[in-house]
Scaffold this active site. Structure first.
Site, PDB file in Angstrom:
ATOM      1  N   GLY A  11       0.841  -1.208   0.000  1.00 48.83           N
ATOM      2  CA  GLY A  11       0.000   0.000   0.000  1.00 48.83           C
ATOM      3  C   GLY A  11       0.866   1.243   0.000  1.00 48.83           C
ATOM      4  N   ASN A  12       0.313   2.328   0.523  1.00 47.09           N
ATOM      5  CA  ASN A  12       1.027   3.607   0.470  1.00 47.09           C
ATOM      6  C   ASN A  12       2.344   3.585   1.231  1.00 47.09           C
ATOM      7  OD1 ASN A  12      -0.786   4.935  -1.157  1.00 47.09           O
ATOM      8  ND2 ASN A  12      -2.060   5.608   0.561  1.00 47.09           N
ATOM      9  N   VAL A  13       2.291   3.122   2.473  1.00 46.61           N
ATOM     10  CA  VAL A  13       3.516   3.153   3.289  1.00 46.61           C
ATOM     11  C   VAL A  13       4.534   2.145   2.758  1.00 46.61           C
ATOM     12  CG1 VAL A  13       4.502   2.829   5.595  1.00 46.61           C
ATOM     13  CG2 VAL A  13       2.261   3.903   5.348  1.00 46.61           C
ATOM     14  N   ARG A  88      -6.593   4.601  16.012  1.00 44.52           N
ATOM     15  CA  ARG A  88      -5.688   3.514  15.636  1.00 44.52           C
ATOM     16  C   ARG A  88      -6.194   2.194  16.209  1.00 44.52           C
ATOM     17  NH1 ARG A  88      -2.282   7.946  16.672  1.00 44.52           N
ATOM     18  NH2 ARG A  88      -0.862   8.457  14.968  1.00 44.52           N
ATOM     19  N   HIS A 175       2.569   4.700  20.529  1.00 45.32           N
ATOM     20  CA  HIS A 175       2.306   5.508  19.331  1.00 45.32           C
ATOM     21  C   HIS A 175       0.785   5.695  19.210  1.00 45.32           C
ATOM     22  CE1 HIS A 175       2.664   7.110  15.339  1.00 45.32           C
ATOM     23  NE2 HIS A 175       1.988   6.132  14.807  1.00 45.32           N
TER      24      HIS A 175
HETATM   25  O1  TXD Z   1       3.594   5.369  12.563  1.00 43.08           O
HETATM   26  C1  TXD Z   1       3.091   4.331  12.208  1.00 43.08           C
HETATM   27  N1  TXD Z   1       3.393   3.188  12.801  1.00 43.08           N
HETATM   28  C2  TXD Z   1       2.140   4.342  11.059  1.00 43.08           C
HETATM   29  C3  TXD Z   1       1.281   3.204  10.898  1.00 43.08           C
HETATM   30  C4  TXD Z   1       2.149   5.372  10.099  1.00 43.08           C
HETATM   31  C5  TXD Z   1       1.376   5.268   8.968  1.00 43.08           C
HETATM   32  C6  TXD Z   1       0.526   4.116   8.700  1.00 43.08           C
HETATM   33  N2  TXD Z   1       0.383   3.238   9.810  1.00 43.08           N
HETATM   34  C7  TXD Z   1      -0.306   1.962   9.614  1.00 43.08           C
HETATM   35  O2  TXD Z   1       0.401   1.181   8.648  1.00 43.08           O
HETATM   36  C8  TXD Z   1      -1.694   2.063   9.044  1.00 43.08           C
HETATM   37  O3  TXD Z   1      -2.621   2.384  10.043  1.00 43.08           O
HETATM   38  C9  TXD Z   1      -1.881   0.679   8.503  1.00 43.08           C
HETATM   39  O4  TXD Z   1      -2.211  -0.208   9.551  1.00 43.08           O
HETATM   40  C10 TXD Z   1      -0.497   0.307   7.954  1.00 43.08           C
HETATM   41  C11 TXD Z   1      -0.352   0.492   6.460  1.00 43.08           C
HETATM   42  O5  TXD Z   1      -0.714   1.793   6.073  1.00 43.08           O
HETATM   43  P1  TXD Z   1      -0.909   2.173   4.530  1.00 43.08           P
HETATM   44  O6  TXD Z   1      -1.261   3.594   4.455  1.00 43.08           O
HETATM   45  O7  TXD Z   1       0.213   1.663   3.716  1.00 43.08           O
HETATM   46  O8  TXD Z   1      -2.206   1.291   4.196  1.00 43.08           O
HETATM   47  P2  TXD Z   1      -2.697   0.762   2.783  1.00 43.08           P
HETATM   48  O9  TXD Z   1      -2.303   1.707   1.699  1.00 43.08           O
HETATM   49  O10 TXD Z   1      -4.136   0.406   2.961  1.00 43.08           O
HETATM   50  O11 TXD Z   1      -1.849  -0.579   2.543  1.00 43.08           O
HETATM   51  C12 TXD Z   1      -1.999  -1.736   3.296  1.00 43.08           C
HETATM   52  C13 TXD Z   1      -1.708  -2.900   2.367  1.00 43.08           C
HETATM   53  C14 TXD Z   1      -2.755  -3.062   1.250  1.00 43.08           C
HETATM   54  O12 TXD Z   1      -2.137  -3.015  -0.025  1.00 43.08           O
HETATM   55  C15 TXD Z   1      -3.348  -4.439   1.521  1.00 43.08           C
HETATM   56  O13 TXD Z   1      -3.684  -5.155   0.338  1.00 43.08           O
HETATM   57  C16 TXD Z   1      -2.213  -5.119   2.274  1.00 43.08           C
HETATM   58  O14 TXD Z   1      -1.715  -4.104   3.136  1.00 43.08           O
HETATM   59  N3  TXD Z   1      -2.616  -6.292   3.018  1.00 43.08           N
HETATM   60  C17 TXD Z   1      -1.832  -7.372   3.109  1.00 43.08           C
HETATM   61  N4  TXD Z   1      -0.599  -7.614   2.648  1.00 43.08           N
HETATM   62  C18 TXD Z   1      -0.059  -8.807   2.915  1.00 43.08           C
HETATM   63  N5  TXD Z   1      -0.694  -9.775   3.624  1.00 43.08           N
HETATM   64  C19 TXD Z   1      -1.937  -9.568   4.107  1.00 43.08           C
HETATM   65  N6  TXD Z   1      -2.566 -10.516   4.814  1.00 43.08           N
HETATM   66  C20 TXD Z   1      -2.555  -8.309   3.857  1.00 43.08           C
HETATM   67  N7  TXD Z   1      -3.753  -7.778   4.175  1.00 43.08           N
HETATM   68  C21 TXD Z   1      -3.786  -6.540   3.667  1.00 43.08           C
END
Ligand code: TXD
Length: 308
Positions: A11-13, A88, A175
């Site tokens: 995803g984005n991060v 969160r 956090h």
């Molecule tokens: O400071 C911090 N720790 C944070 C945390 C700062 C920013 C974002 N933070 C958290 O990171 C946010 O609350 C989310 O829990 C994660 C990921 O954030 P992001 O913005 O990247 O979320 P996205 O764009 O929705 O991407 C998540 C991806 C998406 O492509 C899904 O298809 C994938 O996770 N996903 C998986 N990948 C692998 N395996 C499984 N099971 C899976 N399920 C979903």
């Protein structure tokens, strides 16, 4: 041998983290996601940028964990992100299942890796990742405080019209909304912030930092922050891979430090090739201690829900 960084969640991060890694050229990267085509498409796009970045890095996009085999670092960003109005903690249940599944796979493929947990609620997910992978606690950490501190440094820099690189700030605790920014460690090149700004102003910027994630969520309307989070993750990766031994506030396993037992919490740590090489203990004031404990109680409450 080139280093290997695998990022779970494209995803984005996750994708932006891979961008920073391959742009720097310090490692090869693997981008994993369950969504068909997503990691492959982003990985190919990033690979096609490498010639322009003069980067030797290779990138694989995949749905197959075997491609992550023998990674030096695994970054876990898989999960759901916050929507406007969500805390969160609302993400807890769904993300716990995802993180558990991810950790079982990565532990099989890369038993010697260092894991950086990003998925929210991050401190709880870090504890879950540590338990599930059965890695040494030195090799499992969470990214949070480094981002919160960077947000605070940005706000202070704008207020003071001073370059953010000359501003230092330390944010401890979980956090979450009850993070613990320590105002007595805020400086401009060593000059105490209280010499330069009134306390009221500092407090207002601290409050803005507490809501820093939510502020971006409400502006974006869909999705949450990712440039600064990915930049923070990249700093951690770099300190580990290059054995820089930088001091960052990260979620680390506390077993007596800061008077806390068996809990992941944000504290200053030294990051080097072994992972969390040292937890730096500073003496907190009575008030800071109370805030730290409050933050810890919130994290522990969530940990107990899962009997992690
Ligand atoms: O400071 C911090 N720790 C944070 C945390 C700062 C920013 C974002 N933070 C958290 O990171 C946010 O609350 C989310 O829990 C994660 C990921 O954030 P992001 O913005 O990247 O979320 P996205 O764009 O929705 O991407 C998540 C991806 C998406 O492509 C899904 O298809 C994938 O996770 N996903 C998986 N990948 C692998 N395996 C499984 N099971 C899976 N399920 C979903």
């Amino acid at each position: 041998m080139r280093k290997k960084v695998s990022v779970i969640g494209a995803g984005n991060v996750g994708a932006t983290t891979v961008q920073f890694v391959v742009q720097s050229g310090i490692a090869d990267a693997v981008l994993f996601d369950v969504v068909d085509g997503l990691p492959q498409g982003k990985a190919l796009d990033l690979a096609e940028a490498c010639p322009l970045w003069n980067s030797p890095s290779t990138i694989i996009g995949t749905q197959d964990y075997s491609d992550t085999k023998d990674s030096d670092i695994i970054v876990i960003t898989a999960g759901l992100a916050r929507k406007p109005g969500m805390s969160r903690n609302d993400l807890l249940l769904a993300n716990a299942n995802i993180v558990k599944e991810v950790c079982i796979e990565i532990a099989k493929m890369s038993p010697n890796a260092i894991a950086i947990v990003v998925t929210n609620p991050m401190d709880v997910m870090a504890q879950l990742a540590w338990k599930t992978t059965e890695f040494s606690c030195k090799r499992v950490m969470g990214m949070g405080g480094i981002l919160d501190a960077s947000r605070l440094r940005t706000f202070l820099s704008r207020e003071l019209h001073v370059s953010p690189e000359d501003i230092e700030a330390l944010v401890l605790g979980g956090h979450g909304d009850d993070m613990v920014p320590l105002s007595r460690f805020m400086t401009v090149k060593g000059i105490q912030m209280t010499e330069l700004l009134p306390k009221k102003k500092i407090d207002a910027l601290i409050e803005r930092t507490r809501n820093g994630g939510a502020e971006i969520v409400s502006l974006l309307k869909s999705g949450s922050a990712y440039y600064a989070p990915a930049a923070a993750i990249f700093q951690m990766i770099k300190s580990i891979l290059l054995d820089e031994k930088r001091l960052f506030p990260c979620a680390a396993y506390l077993n007596g430090e800061y008077g806390i037992k068996d809990t992941y919490m944000g504290v200053p740590v030294i990051l080097g090739k072994e992972g969390v090489e040292r937890i730096v203990e500073i003496k907190l004031t009575k008030e800071e201690k109370a805030q730290f404990r409050k933050s810890c109680t919130s994290v522990r409450k969530l940990i107990k829900k899962f009997s992690i």
